[in-house]
Structures are given as structure tokens and as C-alpha cells.
Scaffold this active site. Structure first.
Site, PDB file in Angstrom:
ATOM      1  N   TRP A 224       0.781  -1.239  -0.015  1.00  0.00           N
ATOM      2  CA  TRP A 224      -0.102  -0.018   0.126  1.00  0.00           C
ATOM      3  C   TRP A 224       0.867   1.336   0.173  1.00  0.00           C
ATOM      4  CZ3 TRP A 224      -1.376   3.146   4.644  1.00  0.00           C
ATOM      5  CH2 TRP A 224      -0.561   2.980   5.752  1.00  0.00           C
TER       6      TRP A 224
ATOM      7  N   GLU B 164       0.995  -2.000  13.009  1.00  0.00           N
ATOM      8  CA  GLU B 164       0.997  -3.229  12.994  1.00  0.00           C
ATOM      9  C   GLU B 164       1.582  -4.181  14.718  1.00  0.00           C
ATOM     10  OE1 GLU B 164       3.850  -4.166   9.976  1.00  0.00           O
ATOM     11  OE2 GLU B 164       2.358  -4.054   8.281  1.00  0.00           O
TER      12      GLU B 164
ATOM     13  N   LYS C 245       3.398   1.421  16.310  1.00  0.00           N
ATOM     14  CA  LYS C 245       4.558   1.474  15.384  1.00  0.00           C
ATOM     15  C   LYS C 245       4.929   2.650  14.270  1.00  0.00           C
ATOM     16  CE  LYS C 245       6.332  -1.931  11.772  1.00  0.00           C
ATOM     17  NZ  LYS C 245       5.869  -2.816  10.876  1.00  0.00           N
ATOM     18  N   GLN C 246       3.620   3.184  13.819  1.00  0.00           N
ATOM     19  CA  GLN C 246       3.727   4.080  12.693  1.00  0.00           C
ATOM     20  C   GLN C 246       2.385   4.825  12.779  1.00  0.00           C
ATOM     21  OE1 GLN C 246       3.603   0.512  10.213  1.00  0.00           O
ATOM     22  NE2 GLN C 246       2.997   2.201   8.714  1.00  0.00           N
TER      23      GLN C 246
HETATM   24  C1  BGC Z   1       4.971  -1.293   7.474  1.00  0.00           C
HETATM   25  C2  BGC Z   1       3.858  -1.160   6.627  1.00  0.00           C
HETATM   26  C3  BGC Z   1       4.755  -1.226   5.206  1.00  0.00           C
HETATM   27  C4  BGC Z   1       5.547  -2.185   5.078  1.00  0.00           C
HETATM   28  C5  BGC Z   1       6.463  -2.104   3.764  1.00  0.00           C
HETATM   29  C6  BGC Z   1       5.746  -2.285   7.404  1.00  0.00           C
HETATM   30  O1  BGC Z   1       7.015  -2.066   8.333  1.00  0.00           O
HETATM   31  O2  BGC Z   1       4.246  -1.522   8.922  1.00  0.00           O
HETATM   32  O3  BGC Z   1       2.984  -0.441   6.738  1.00  0.00           O
HETATM   33  O4  BGC Z   1       3.587  -1.313   4.127  1.00  0.00           O
HETATM   34  O5  BGC Z   1       6.593  -2.084   5.964  1.00  0.00           O
HETATM   35  O6  BGC Z   1       7.000  -0.798   3.592  1.00  0.00           O
END
Ligand code: BGC
Length: 759
Positions: free
Chosen positions: A358, A489, A601-602
Site C-alpha cells: 500500500w 502493526e 509502530k507508525q
Molecule cells: C509497515 C507497513 C509497510 C511495510 C512495507 C511495514 O514495516 O508497517 O505499513 O507497508 O513495512 O514498507
């Protein structure tokens, strides 16, 4: 501590001195590519130390067998791997019979430069071998923008203190393995290695997916600017072909090799005869010659920088960093081929198998929209349009029906190929990003026709998914979305993730509004789409019901939306109170402890507020930022950029700058101690966003282009350009002045610091 050995420079990435500990990081940082293929900065000559040899070709993958503890229904059958492809850069060197190997000889004066302005990589050093012979070496290589399937290496060896023999053994090696292989298997079958006169070749095919690749080489030697016609001995092994050339040299003599390498593959040429196109590429390359190809390379990059460059005055590290990010994005995706996409590691590493996340829709689209012609972003959207059937299949595997589409979290060909249940089954918010990207595209370009032509069908599939995925709660008399993983996540299987619910509701509304628009203004397309999808009014009535009754978790006391139901039951302790030795949490804490904690996390709720900033007032944004940011650990590279943009919006310039540095120099300063695995390509688009949408305050909601520029005190000024609906605008901001120039004839209506004007 971050390892900071990259020398600050405005246009180049430079390393001086040889430290074996940095070989892996530099292999990633100094990577080159041209959108079609890419190459880590491995040494051309033998290196017996630790290294991740990496050559990659866009679109080529292998469906590696998954490795899961307990199989559950619905798991994808495979985890696709971006494939390490045959090595085309290799040139073994022997001096009076002794192999040049920087791991075993004495190295001095090593210097590498990745020239971002012109698109080439060079390296020079002096080496003293065990036999006492000293040589100096200079190499320069690039992957051509002029001839996409061509890579070129210039490799010069000078005899410093001896006379005797220098042996060059340029080779192609198809016997390569992925480091990131679940069962340590070979993914390539060798179809044949050999030579046809001066052309050496290695042809191989991937197991299962049957992609064929032919890598071919041709070598030309010079001494003192004169071409040397030289015989060679063929060194053929099962998976490798080399040509051995031997030269008798006197002291101070230099021998120069131009190695031309063609990499052609079956996605672009008939499968059965790949040698012919490979030879054609070589013939074209050799005819043009190294110098001309290099000139063409400079021209191509000059054109790219014409619009893509961001100039930052007064902060050379920030300048270097932003150019590095822009440079790598342009090396990864050029937008010529709608079958390709932007992998999180681009062509710089293998990790994060699969190419498309995404990340493309949520982060990369705005960068390509603003710095390229609109067909580039359009190709990214079409990639998903072309995979709509697969998205319907994916949804079908999870029990959804009637054309509901679930785009994969990770894919190479449209099929889901990630195998962690919390990501595959639960991280469904990605489906919304597909629609947000369409909105972004149409809003930015003003090209509405994309929706009747392609976008509407995608919107219908996704809307059907959300309508089926939402559950009506009798208790709440509202629709809820249960058992999801949000962008954060570090929480799984939560109910009513605000970001997911909000986005789902918006997708349904956007789909409905566009259907109505098509019905009135694009009747023919409307009827075609209704006939093709079989969409009924019962369905759209149900969409309306879900839109109106979507539940959004909220704390009335704090007046904030909650990341998910029950979030406030957690013990909330700001992340800066965590002992440093416990970070990053994903390496130091048990997964169970992470899940129970409040740490994010983000950007999650804030990701939603960033997407839909126009739906919230500044006070609301500020309350949410103050609540969520302190408990966010930014352990995804996609996190600091969103926070930087919001901090800029809230006029917290220092905070925005702090986040900017984290995103911009993430790889150059190796913040997460993992750059040896590859660069964080998709988050590089986030860095660009931090400048243009962050400091520059560019917004593009509701068909209106707006700027609200601010400037960090560390910078004297900055400027960037954007392409906007046929015009090119340049924003210049210093502490004294704000200047917006229209570099084209066509006038543009904008809002600057809240005031509407025509430029
Ligand atoms: C992130 C995701 C992302 C993926 C690839 C993961 O660590 O949590 O949001 O899509 O990395 O960049």
C-alpha cells in the site's frame, strides 16, 4: 549510535577510506538502477568478505514456499520473492597470478562516489597484494537510461610498482541464490551459458514462474586511449561464463576495460530467442561507446532534476539527503511500464519479498504526480486496475462474494503473497489506499476521465468489500469492523480501528458519489459499468446505510478518536520514558508485550487525519497529535514523514525538522541499523512529502491547490518545483521571502497562506 560515514556533499554520496564493516551498508546506499533493473554497489572484482551480491530486474519474482507454523485456511500458497538475478558486473583481476581481493590485500585511498546529478557510481583505490605488487584501480559504472537493458562498467588498472601481467576476467554468473530464500533453494534453472564470438551469454529461467533472462556481455580494452585487440580464453562453468584476457604491462601502464552488459527478459521479448535482443542491445551500446552513453546518462538525469530537484540552502546534509531520496525513487520507478511497481526496497535488497505494498498508493503517488508527467501516476493506478480480477479472487478466498475486491497487502502479480495472518487477513485498510490514490490522482490532475474509464470499477469492487466486511451491531445500532490490524502493526485483531472504519466509510461515500456523477454526466460509461459489474440499487442502498451508521470509536472525555475500541484501557506511558536499551521494541520486547502495550509502530489514527486533513479543524488535529505522537515509536520508516507533515501544519517547526531528519537520512545515517539489507525506497517518497507538503504546506483538497510555507531555522532557504495541470510552479521560501513562480504560460489558481490568487 548511527554509523555516519557518508561525507556531506550537495550532489554526491561519498565514502572515503576502507572499512570492512561498512561494505554491506555501502552496497545498499551506492545502488544504481534505471526503473527496469538495478544493482547493489558490490565490487566488480572478487571480494571474499561479507557481502550481499544483488542484481534485480523489475517484475521478475519467484513464489517461494511459505514458512508458517500452523497452516490456516485462506493463507496464501507462497511468499513471492524479488529475485536476485544473474550477476553482470563481475570482473576478476589477477596481478602476476595473484587475485585482487580487497578483503585480503592492503587497501588505501578508497573513495566511492555516487554522482546523483549525472547518475553514475565510481570507485577508486590503491591496493598492495601479498606478492608486493601495487596497483591503482578506478571503476565507473551506470545502468543506462538511454538503453534500458544495458549496464556499463569502465574498469581501469594501473601497474604502480611492477612490470608483468594483469589478467582481467569479466564474467557473467547465473549461479546465484537469494539470501532471502525460505528453504535455501535455487530459484533459477540454467538454460545455457556460452559465447558467440565476442559475446558471452548466460540464459536462465526461474523455476515455477518461468521468467527467462538472457544476460550477455561484450568487452573492449584500451591502453593510452588506444583500443587493444586482444585474444581471450573462454572459461566456461555450469552456471558461469568468463573471458580471460592477459596483458603484459610495464610499470605505470594502465589497462582499461569497458564491459557492456545486456540484460533482457521474457516479459519484453519472445521467450525462445533472448540472445538476439541481447546482442542487439550490446551492438547498440558498443556502437555508441562508453563516453557517449555516459553523456546520454548525464542528459537523462539533467532532465529528471529539471523538475524533481529540491534545493535547500544552508544545510548540506539536508540537501544531500533530499536529493538522495529523489534520486533513488527515480532509479526505482520511471513509469514506462504499467506492469511494474515500487518495492519497499526497490532494486537495493531482497527483504520484504513482493514488490507492491500500500506504500505506493499511500506515499509514492503524490511524488510521481508532482514531479513527472501524469501518465506515470496513471500507470501506477492502472497496475491496480489490471489486477482487479485478482483482487476479487483474493476476496473470494476469504469468503467474500459478488465481485467484492480485496487488494493484497503484498503482491507481485495481484495475488496476495504475504503469509502472516494478521497482515493478510486483517490489514485490510490497504484496500482504502487504492481508492485514496484515485481520488488524489483525479483531484491533482483534474483528469476526471480516469474514473469512468478505469477507476469506477475498482471503487465498486472495494466498496462491495467494505459493505460485506462491516458488521451490523444490534447493540450499537451501528456498523462495526471487527478483527483488523490497522497501519499500526503492533496491535492485531482489534475491533473498530478508527483509521480503517473512517476510510471504509469514505470509500463507500466516494464510490456512491462518483456513481451518481457518472450516471448524470457519463451515461454511456455508467451503463457499461453497471452491466459489467451487475451492481444493483439494493447494494448501493446498503452502502448508504453503512455510510450513515459507521461507528467510530471516540473518547468523549478526551475529545479524541480512539485508535480502536478499548485503547484507553492501556497503560499510557510516553515512549521517551522507555529506557534506550529497550528500543527498538520489535527487537527487544516479546511480541506479546508489544501487543499489550500502548506503543504505536507508525502513524495510524494520524494517518487518517493526514489523508483527510480537510475534514478536521486544527484544534482537533493538535489534540490527536499530542495524544498519539508521544506513544508512537516510529519503528516503520513510513512513520516520521507523516508526523513531520502534521507538525509543520501545526507550526511546530522544530519538531517537524526533527522528524524530517529522521526520514531524510534514515538510510544515509542508518538509523535502524539495517541499511545493509537495502534502502527504504517507499518511505523516500515520504521524505519528499515532508518538504513539499510539510514545510511547503502544499495541499490539494477539493480541486484547490494551496501552499502554507514555513521554514526551519536550520535552513537559509529551500525551493521545489511541481508539475500541476500543465503548468510548472516553483516555490521558493527563505526567512525573508516567499516566492511562487509559474514557469509556464498557463495561469493557475492557488491559495497562498489562505489567500486565493492567480499565478
Ligand atoms: C509497515 C507497513 C509497510 C511495510 C512495507 C511495514 O514495516 O508497517 O505499513 O507497508 O513495512 O514498507
Amino acid at each position: 549510535m548511527n554509523i555516519q560515514y557518508i561525507i556531506p556533499h550537495e550532489w554526491s554520496i561519498i565514502e572515503e577510506g576502507f572499512d570492512k564493516n561498512n561494505v554491506g551498508s555501502s552496497e545498499s546506499i551506492f545502488s544504481i538502477g534505471n526503473g527496469y533493473m538495478g544493482q547493489r554497489a558490490n565490487f566488480e572484482e572478487t571480494y571474499s568478505g561479507k557481502s550481499l551480491q544483488g542484481s534485480y530486474i523489475g517484475g521478475i519474482y519467484y513464489p517461494d514456499k511459505t514458512r508458517v507454523g500452523w497452516w490456516k485456511n485462506g493463507y496464501p500458497e507462497y511468499f513471492a520473492k524479488v529475485l536476485n538475478a544473474p550477476n553482470w558486473i563481475g570482473i576478476d583481476i589477477k596481478i602476476n597470478g595473484q587475485t585482487l581481493d580487497l578483503n585480503t590485500c592492503e587497501v588505501s585511498n578508497l573513495r566511492r562516489e555516487l554522482n546523483m546529478k549525472e547518475g553514475w557510481l565510481c570507485r577508486s583505490f590503491t591496493a598492495k597484494l601479498a606478492n608486493g605488487n601495487q596497483i591503482s584501480v578506478e571503476s565507473l559504472r551506470f545502468i543506462s537510461f538511454k538503453i534500458k537493458e544495458l549496464g556499463v562498467v569502465q574498469y581501469e588498472v594501473k601497474a604502480l610498482n611492477f612490470k608483468g601481467t594483469i589478467e582481467f576476467n569479466p564474467y557473467l554468473d547465473a549461479g546465484i541464490k537469494n539470501h532471502d530464500a525460505n528453504y535455501d533453494e535455487y530459484f533459477w534453472k540454467i538454460l545455457g551459458v556460452g559465447n558467440d564470438d565476442k559475446v558471452g551469454f548466460a540464459c536462465s529461467e526461474t523455476f515455477k514462474t518461468e521468467f527467462r533472462v538472457c544476460t550477455a556481455m561484450q568487452n573492449v580494452f584500451y591502453t593510452n586511449d588506444t583500443e587493444i585487440q586482444s585474444d581471450f580464453e573462454i572459461q566456461k562453468e555450469e552456471k558461469k561464463i568468463g573471458f580471460k584476457y592477459q596483458f603484459n604491462v610495464v610499470q605505470n601502464q594502465t589497462i582499461i576495460l569497458h564491459k557492456y552488459a545486456a540484460v533482457v527478459q521474457s516479459m519484453n521479448h519472445p521467450k525462445d530467442d533472448l540472445l538476439a535482443p541481447a546482442k542487439k542491445v550490446l551492438a547498440e551500446g558498443v556502437a555508441l561507446g562508453f563516453e557517449n552513453l555516459l553523456e546520454e546518462q548525464k542528459k537523462a538525469w539533467n532532465e529528471i532534476w529539471e523538475t524533481a530537484d529540491i534545493v535547500i540552502e544552508g544545510d548540506v546534509k539536508a540537501q544531500q539527503a533530499i536529493r538522495f531520496n529523489i534520486f533513488q525513487l527515480n532509479q526505482t520507478y520511471t513509469g514506462d511500464d504499467a506492469r511494474l511497481n515500487i518495492g519497499p526496497k526497490g532494486f537495493t535488497g531482497e527483504k520484504y519479498g513482493g514488490s507492491t505494498y500500500w506504500d505506493t498508493e499511500a506515499y509514492c503517488i503524490p511524488f510521481y504526480l508532482s514531479t513527472k508527467d501524469k501518465h506515470v501516476a496513471e500507470n501506477l493506478l492502472k497496475y491496480r486496475y489490471n489486477q482487479l480480477d485478482r483482487a476479487v479472487e483474493n476476496a473470494g478466498k476469504l469468503g467474500f462474494t459478488n465481485g467484492a475486491a480485496l487488494y493484497p497487502m503484498v503482491t507481485m502479480n495481484g495475488e496476495e503473497c504475504h503469509n502472516e495472518w494478521e497482515i493478510t487477513f486483517e490489514e485490510i485498510h490497504r484496500n482504502g489506499a487504492m481508492i485514496y490514490a484515485i481520488y488524489n490522482y483525479v483531484n491533482y490532475t483534474g483528469d476526471y476521465t480516469y474514473i469512468p474509464k478505469y477507476g469506477m470499477e475498482v471503487m465498486i469492487g472495494v466498496a462491495r468489500f467494505w459493505a460485506q466486511r462491516a458488521t451490523f451491531s444490534k447493540d450499537k445500532n451501528q456498523y462495526v469492523i471487527l478483527g483488523v490490524t490497522g497501519p499500526n502493526e503492533y496491535e492485531n485483531n482489534v475491533n473498530n480501528n478508527f483509521y480503517t472504519n473512517y476510510l471504509a466509510q469514505w470509500c463507500l461515500r466516494f464510490a456512491k458519489e462518483n456513481l451518481e456523477h457518472l450516471q448524470s454526466d457519463y451515461a454511456e460509461d455508467y451503463h457499461r459499468i453497471i452491466a459489467k459489474t451487475g451492481l444493483t440499487s439494493t447494494e448501493t442502498t446498503q452502502w448508504k446505510e453503512v455510510i450513515e451508521k459507521m461507528y467510530l470509536p471516540k473518547s468523549e472525555k478526551l475529545d479524541i478518536f480512539l485508535q480502536q475500541d478499548g485503547f484507553l484501557d492501556k497503560e499510557i506511558i510516553p515512549a521517551d520514558q522507555l529506557p534506550k536499551e529497550q528500543r527498538p521494541l520489535n527487537q527487544k520486547w516479546s511480541w506479546d508485550r508489544i501487543l499489550r502495550s500502548c506503543y504505536i509502530k507508525q502513524a495510524d489514527t494520524l494517518q487518517g487525519m493526514y489523508f483527510f486533513e480537510n475534514h478536521f479543524d486544527s484544534d482537533t488535529l493538535e489534540r490527536h497529535f499530542d495524544f498519539y505522537e508521544p506513544i508512537t515509536v516510529h519503528e516503520s520508516s513510513l512513520s516520521p514523514c507523516v508526523h513531520s507533515i502534521i507538525a509543520s501544519k501545526l507550526n511546530r517547526v522544530d519538531k517537524a525538522y526533527e522528524f524530517y531528519l529522521r526520514t531524510a537520512r534514515l538510510d544515509l545515517d542508518d538509523y535502524n541499523h539495517e541499511v545493509h539489507e537495502g534502502l527504504h525506497i517507499t518511505s523516500m517518497a515520504g521524505t519528499w512529502l515532508s518538504v513539499v507538503q510539510g514545510f511547503g504546506g502544499m495541499r490539494n483538497f477539493d480541486n484547490q491547490l494551496a501552499f502554507n510555507p514555513i521554514i526551519p531555522k536550520q535552513w537559509k532557504s529551500y525551493s521545489f518545483k511541481i508539475n500541476y495541470r500543465g503548468s510548472t510552479l516553483q516555490m521558493y521560501k527563505s526567512h525573508e521571502a516567499t516566492q511562487l513562480l509559474n514557469l509556464t504560460e498557463k495561469s493557475v489558481e492557488i491559495t497562498l497562506n489562505g489567500k486565493k490568487m492567480i499565478v
